[in-house]
Design an enzyme around this catalytic site. Structure first.
Site, PDB file in Angstrom:
ATOM      1  CB  THR A 199      -0.920   0.041   1.254  1.00 44.68           C
ATOM      2  OG1 THR A 199      -1.687   1.245   1.232  1.00 44.68           O
ATOM      3  CG2 THR A 199      -0.151  -0.017   2.547  1.00 44.68           C
TER       4      THR A 199
ATOM      5  CE  LYS B   5      -6.208   1.774   1.966  1.00 44.63           C
ATOM      6  NZ  LYS B   5      -6.189   1.027   0.681  1.00 44.63           N
TER       7      LYS B   5
ATOM      8  CD  GLU C  27      -6.017   0.888  -6.428  1.00 42.92           C
ATOM      9  OE1 GLU C  27      -4.973   1.195  -5.835  1.00 42.92           O
ATOM     10  OE2 GLU C  27      -7.111   1.417  -6.216  1.00 42.92           O
TER      11      GLU C  27
ATOM     12  CG  ASP D  99      -9.560  -1.310  -3.439  1.00 44.24           C
ATOM     13  OD1 ASP D  99      -8.576  -0.579  -3.644  1.00 44.24           O
ATOM     14  OD2 ASP D  99     -10.675  -1.082  -3.953  1.00 44.24           O
TER      15      ASP D  99
ATOM     16  CG  ASP E 264     -11.249   8.702   8.836  1.00 50.04           C
ATOM     17  OD1 ASP E 264     -12.067   7.823   8.501  1.00 50.04           O
ATOM     18  OD2 ASP E 264     -10.073   8.447   9.147  1.00 50.04           O
TER      19      ASP E 264
ATOM     20  CE  LYS F  13     -10.888   4.878  10.279  1.00 47.60           C
ATOM     21  NZ  LYS F  13     -10.045   5.446   9.227  1.00 47.60           N
TER      22      LYS F  13
HETATM   23  P1  ITT Z   1      -3.520   2.058  -1.523  1.00 48.74           P
HETATM   24  O1  ITT Z   1      -4.378   1.771  -2.748  1.00 48.74           O
HETATM   25  O2  ITT Z   1      -2.117   2.401  -1.874  1.00 48.74           O
HETATM   26  O3  ITT Z   1      -3.660   0.989  -0.486  1.00 48.74           O
HETATM   27  P2  ITT Z   1      -5.385   4.292  -1.249  1.00 48.74           P
HETATM   28  O4  ITT Z   1      -5.542   5.373  -0.221  1.00 48.74           O
HETATM   29  O5  ITT Z   1      -5.286   4.714  -2.683  1.00 48.74           O
HETATM   30  O6  ITT Z   1      -4.112   3.405  -0.822  1.00 48.74           O
HETATM   31  P3  ITT Z   1      -7.778   2.791  -1.923  1.00 48.74           P
HETATM   32  O7  ITT Z   1      -7.409   2.686  -3.361  1.00 48.74           O
HETATM   33  O8  ITT Z   1      -8.289   1.561  -1.223  1.00 48.74           O
HETATM   34  O9  ITT Z   1      -6.544   3.270  -1.033  1.00 48.74           O
HETATM   35  O10 ITT Z   1      -8.790   3.984  -1.788  1.00 48.74           O
HETATM   36  C1  ITT Z   1      -9.665   4.062  -0.744  1.00 48.74           C
HETATM   37  C2  ITT Z   1     -10.048   5.509  -0.525  1.00 48.74           C
HETATM   38  O11 ITT Z   1     -11.274   5.476   0.228  1.00 48.74           O
HETATM   39  C3  ITT Z   1      -9.043   6.254   0.338  1.00 48.74           C
HETATM   40  O12 ITT Z   1      -8.113   6.971  -0.431  1.00 48.74           O
HETATM   41  C4  ITT Z   1      -9.934   7.174   1.165  1.00 48.74           C
HETATM   42  O13 ITT Z   1     -10.204   8.360   0.447  1.00 48.74           O
HETATM   43  C5  ITT Z   1     -11.215   6.361   1.309  1.00 48.74           C
HETATM   44  N1  ITT Z   1     -11.154   5.558   2.550  1.00 48.74           N
HETATM   45  C6  ITT Z   1     -10.970   4.219   2.673  1.00 48.74           C
HETATM   46  N2  ITT Z   1     -10.935   3.855   3.960  1.00 48.74           N
HETATM   47  C7  ITT Z   1     -11.087   4.984   4.667  1.00 48.74           C
HETATM   48  C8  ITT Z   1     -11.113   5.274   6.036  1.00 48.74           C
HETATM   49  O14 ITT Z   1     -10.935   4.343   6.956  1.00 48.74           O
HETATM   50  N3  ITT Z   1     -11.283   6.546   6.403  1.00 48.74           N
HETATM   51  C9  ITT Z   1     -11.455   7.518   5.487  1.00 48.74           C
HETATM   52  N4  ITT Z   1     -11.433   7.345   4.179  1.00 48.74           N
HETATM   53  C10 ITT Z   1     -11.243   6.084   3.765  1.00 48.74           C
END
Ligand code: ITT
Length: 192
Positions: A8, A13, A37, A66, A145, A166
């Site tokens: 990631t 995360k 991705e 994801d 968030d 959280k």
């Molecule tokens: P990686 O793909 O590199 O793991 P990313 O941030 O791009 O990181 P995602 O493609 O899974 O991750 O995108 C998920 C998006 O959804 C993330 O960028 C946030 O904007 C939102 N998101 C997911 N989980 C969240 C959380 O716990 N709190 C707030 N926003 C969240």
């Protein structure tokens, strides 16, 4: 302690996954490997493909994840496109889209994929039900968030909670707990 590679680019995360997995005797290591991705409507397909590609390239077992915010009144938008939507219109853009919507229900979903080299990915899902708030509140966490109020606690957004609070309520906490329980059973020597 067992160590697992997390593919990631999002350090938040990693922080949240580390908190959950430490309870199962697993240390999380972030990798420099650039996550692949694919375009898909399915979090399962995106996470599974990313983990499988990385496991084969690195010749090591890895996890990938994801996640996304699914808003009922917007037919599940932004869902699998959450990362892009956050980078473009952000929390304020979502609040604008929601200002005329009486139905504020939303849910965060997370799919964790674990994959060994040459194997098929194994998936673990978690969901957090809640509502979209009327304004941005709080400074903790990341992404959406500040505009998500999880059900079952109080009126605070995720961004007004500590990482532990959280983790207890979140989609990511649920998915990583499910992975941790499976990993502990499959690798009994990894426990703390
Ligand atoms: P990686 O793909 O590199 O793991 P990313 O941030 O791009 O990181 P995602 O493609 O899974 O991750 O995108 C998920 C998006 O959804 C993330 O960028 C946030 O904007 C939102 N998101 C997911 N989980 C969240 C959380 O716990 N709190 C707030 N926003 C969240």
């Amino acid at each position: 302690m067992a160590e697992i590679i997390f593919v990631t680019g999002n350090r938040h995360k990693v922080e949240e996954a580390s908190l959950t997995l430490s309870k199962y005797g697993i240390r999380v290591k972030m990798t420099e490997f650039k996550k692949v991705e694919i375009q898909s409507e399915s979090l399962e397909e995106i996470a599974g493909n990313a983990a499988q590609t990385a496991a084969n390239a690195l010749s090591a077992s890895v996890i990938s994840e994801d996640s996304g915010l699914f808003i009922s009144a917007l037919a599940g938008f932004p869902g699998p496109y959450s990362s892009y939507v956050f980078m473009t219109i952000g929390c304020m853009g979502i609040l604008r889209l929601m200002s005329s919507q009486p139905d504020k229900r939303a849910q965060f979903r997370c799919v964790v994929a674990y994959c060994a080299p040459g194997a098929k990915p194994i998936l673990f899902a978690g969901t957090s039900l809640g509502t979209v708030s009327n304004s941005m509140r709080g400074h903790w966490g990341f992404g959406f968030d500040p505009i998500f109020v999880p059900s079952g606690k109080d009126a605070r957004t995720f961004a007004e909670m500590t990482t532990s609070e959280k983790e207890f309520l979140s989609h990511r906490g649920a998915a990583f707990r499910s992975f941790g329980q499976w990993y502990e059973k499959t690798n009994p020597s990894s426990g703390v």
